[in-house]
Write a protein that holds these residues in place. Structure first.
Motif, short mmCIF file in Angstrom:
data_model
loop_
_atom_site.label_atom_id
_atom_site.label_comp_id
_atom_site.label_asym_id
_atom_site.label_seq_id
_atom_site.Cartn_x
_atom_site.Cartn_y
_atom_site.Cartn_z
N VAL A 4 0.85 -1.20 0.00
CA VAL A 4 0.00 0.00 0.00
C VAL A 4 0.88 1.24 0.00
O VAL A 4 0.62 2.20 -0.73
CB VAL A 4 -0.98 -0.02 1.19
CG1 VAL A 4 -1.71 1.31 1.32
CG2 VAL A 4 -1.98 -1.17 1.05
N ARG A 5 1.92 1.23 0.81
CA ARG A 5 2.86 2.36 0.86
C ARG A 5 3.46 2.62 -0.53
O ARG A 5 3.53 3.76 -0.99
CB ARG A 5 3.97 2.05 1.87
CG ARG A 5 4.93 3.19 2.10
CD ARG A 5 6.04 2.81 3.08
NE ARG A 5 5.56 2.70 4.44
CZ ARG A 5 5.59 1.58 5.18
NH1 ARG A 5 6.09 0.47 4.69
NH2 ARG A 5 5.13 1.59 6.42
N GLN A 6 3.87 1.57 -1.22
CA GLN A 6 4.46 1.72 -2.56
C GLN A 6 3.42 2.19 -3.58
O GLN A 6 3.74 2.98 -4.46
CB GLN A 6 5.09 0.40 -3.01
CG GLN A 6 6.36 0.08 -2.26
CD GLN A 6 6.92 -1.29 -2.63
OE1 GLN A 6 6.28 -2.09 -3.27
NE2 GLN A 6 8.16 -1.53 -2.19
N ALA A 7 2.21 1.71 -3.46
CA ALA A 7 1.14 2.15 -4.38
C ALA A 7 0.90 3.65 -4.23
O ALA A 7 0.68 4.35 -5.22
CB ALA A 7 -0.14 1.37 -4.11
N LEU A 8 0.96 4.15 -3.00
CA LEU A 8 0.76 5.58 -2.77
C LEU A 8 1.98 6.41 -3.17
O LEU A 8 1.84 7.57 -3.55
CB LEU A 8 0.46 5.83 -1.29
CG LEU A 8 -0.95 5.52 -0.85
CD1 LEU A 8 -1.06 5.60 0.66
CD2 LEU A 8 -1.93 6.46 -1.51
N ALA A 9 3.15 5.83 -3.10
CA ALA A 9 4.39 6.57 -3.39
C ALA A 9 4.40 7.12 -4.81
O ALA A 9 4.96 8.18 -5.06
CB ALA A 9 5.60 5.69 -3.15
N GLY A 10 3.78 6.42 -5.74
CA GLY A 10 3.78 6.86 -7.13
C GLY A 10 2.65 7.80 -7.49
O GLY A 10 2.57 8.26 -8.63
N CYS A 11 1.79 8.12 -6.55
CA CYS A 11 0.63 8.97 -6.82
C CYS A 11 0.93 10.43 -6.51
O CYS A 11 1.53 10.72 -5.47
CB CYS A 11 -0.57 8.52 -5.98
SG CYS A 11 -1.09 6.84 -6.30
N GLN A 12 0.48 11.32 -7.35
CA GLN A 12 0.65 12.75 -7.09
C GLN A 12 -0.51 13.30 -6.26
O GLN A 12 -0.30 14.13 -5.39
CB GLN A 12 0.74 13.52 -8.41
CG GLN A 12 2.01 13.23 -9.16
CD GLN A 12 3.25 13.57 -8.34
OE1 GLN A 12 3.34 14.64 -7.77
NE2 GLN A 12 4.19 12.65 -8.27
N GLY A 13 -1.71 12.87 -6.54
CA GLY A 13 -2.88 13.37 -5.84
C GLY A 13 -3.39 12.37 -4.82
O GLY A 13 -2.77 11.33 -4.57
N PHE A 14 -4.51 12.69 -4.25
CA PHE A 14 -5.16 11.80 -3.29
C PHE A 14 -5.91 10.70 -4.01
O PHE A 14 -6.45 10.92 -5.09
CB PHE A 14 -6.12 12.61 -2.40
CG PHE A 14 -5.42 13.42 -1.36
CD1 PHE A 14 -5.24 12.91 -0.08
CD2 PHE A 14 -4.93 14.68 -1.65
CE1 PHE A 14 -4.59 13.65 0.89
CE2 PHE A 14 -4.29 15.43 -0.68
CZ PHE A 14 -4.11 14.91 0.59
N ARG A 15 -5.94 9.53 -3.40
CA ARG A 15 -6.61 8.36 -3.99
C ARG A 15 -7.51 7.71 -2.94
O ARG A 15 -7.17 7.68 -1.76
CB ARG A 15 -5.58 7.32 -4.44
CG ARG A 15 -4.50 7.79 -5.39
CD ARG A 15 -4.97 7.80 -6.78
NE ARG A 15 -5.54 6.50 -7.06
CZ ARG A 15 -5.43 5.86 -8.18
NH1 ARG A 15 -4.78 6.38 -9.15
NH2 ARG A 15 -5.99 4.69 -8.37
N SER A 16 -8.61 7.15 -3.39
CA SER A 16 -9.49 6.44 -2.47
C SER A 16 -8.92 5.06 -2.19
O SER A 16 -8.07 4.54 -2.93
CB SER A 16 -10.89 6.30 -3.08
OG SER A 16 -10.86 5.36 -4.15
N ALA A 17 -9.38 4.45 -1.11
CA ALA A 17 -8.96 3.09 -0.78
C ALA A 17 -9.33 2.13 -1.91
O ALA A 17 -8.57 1.22 -2.25
CB ALA A 17 -9.59 2.65 0.54
N GLN A 18 -10.50 2.35 -2.51
CA GLN A 18 -10.93 1.49 -3.61
C GLN A 18 -10.01 1.63 -4.82
O GLN A 18 -9.71 0.64 -5.49
CB GLN A 18 -12.38 1.81 -4.02
CG GLN A 18 -13.40 1.44 -2.98
CD GLN A 18 -13.60 2.53 -1.92
OE1 GLN A 18 -12.94 3.57 -1.92
NE2 GLN A 18 -14.51 2.29 -0.99
N ASP A 19 -9.55 2.85 -5.09
CA ASP A 19 -8.61 3.07 -6.21
C ASP A 19 -7.29 2.35 -5.94
O ASP A 19 -6.72 1.72 -6.83
CB ASP A 19 -8.33 4.55 -6.42
CG ASP A 19 -9.52 5.32 -6.96
OD1 ASP A 19 -10.42 4.70 -7.57
OD2 ASP A 19 -9.55 6.56 -6.76
N ILE A 20 -6.79 2.48 -4.72
CA ILE A 20 -5.53 1.82 -4.35
C ILE A 20 -5.69 0.32 -4.45
O ILE A 20 -4.82 -0.38 -4.99
CB ILE A 20 -5.10 2.26 -2.94
CG1 ILE A 20 -4.82 3.77 -2.93
CG2 ILE A 20 -3.91 1.46 -2.45
CD1 ILE A 20 -4.78 4.38 -1.55
#
Length: 126
Positions: A9-25
């Motif tokens: 989950v940490r790595q999935a968020l690391a590549g995102c610029q904006g905010f993401r929902s739990a469902q998107d992640i």
């Protein structure tokens, strides 16, 4: 405690610029072949948020969205409603105001959450 799923989950968020929902992640992780469950994604996000590694905010519709923290300092967010571009901003006036309002009403140990939404220059130009 760090787990493999929390790291995913940490790595999935690391590549995102904006905010993401739990469902998107969750969808991103599943698309990459992970067997992670949605409940596990929520638990990992809660743990990362509690550890100060993840920023959480509520959208206008009330949905919680997440983003990897870019700083360890207390901050607020300026978020584009259209593209999700996010700028971390300090708010000393907000800090002073929150402390004063608390003190005026006899409260102590004041915390607050302030997010500012608008349209970024790039989206406004379109």
């Amino acid at each position: 405690m760090t787990t493999a799923r929390r790291n995913a989950v940490r790595q999935a968020l690391a590549g995102c610029q904006g905010f993401r929902s739990a469902q998107d992640i969750y969808a991103d992780l599943r698309a990459d072949g992970s067997k992670i469950g949605l409940t596990t994604v929520y638990r990992a996000l809660d743990a990362l948020s509690d550890a100060g590694e993840v920023d959480v905010l509520r959208t206008d519709s009330g949905e919680a969205v997440y983003r990897a923290c870019r700083t360890e300092e207390h901050h607020h967010h300026l978020v584009c409603r259209d593209c999700g571009r996010t700028v971390e901003v300090a708010g000393p006036a907000v800090e002073d105001w929150a402390a004063q309002v608390g003190a005026d009403h006899g409260f102590s140990d004041i915390t607050h959450t302030v997010e500012v939404f608008g349209t970024c220059a790039g989206c406004a130009a379109r």
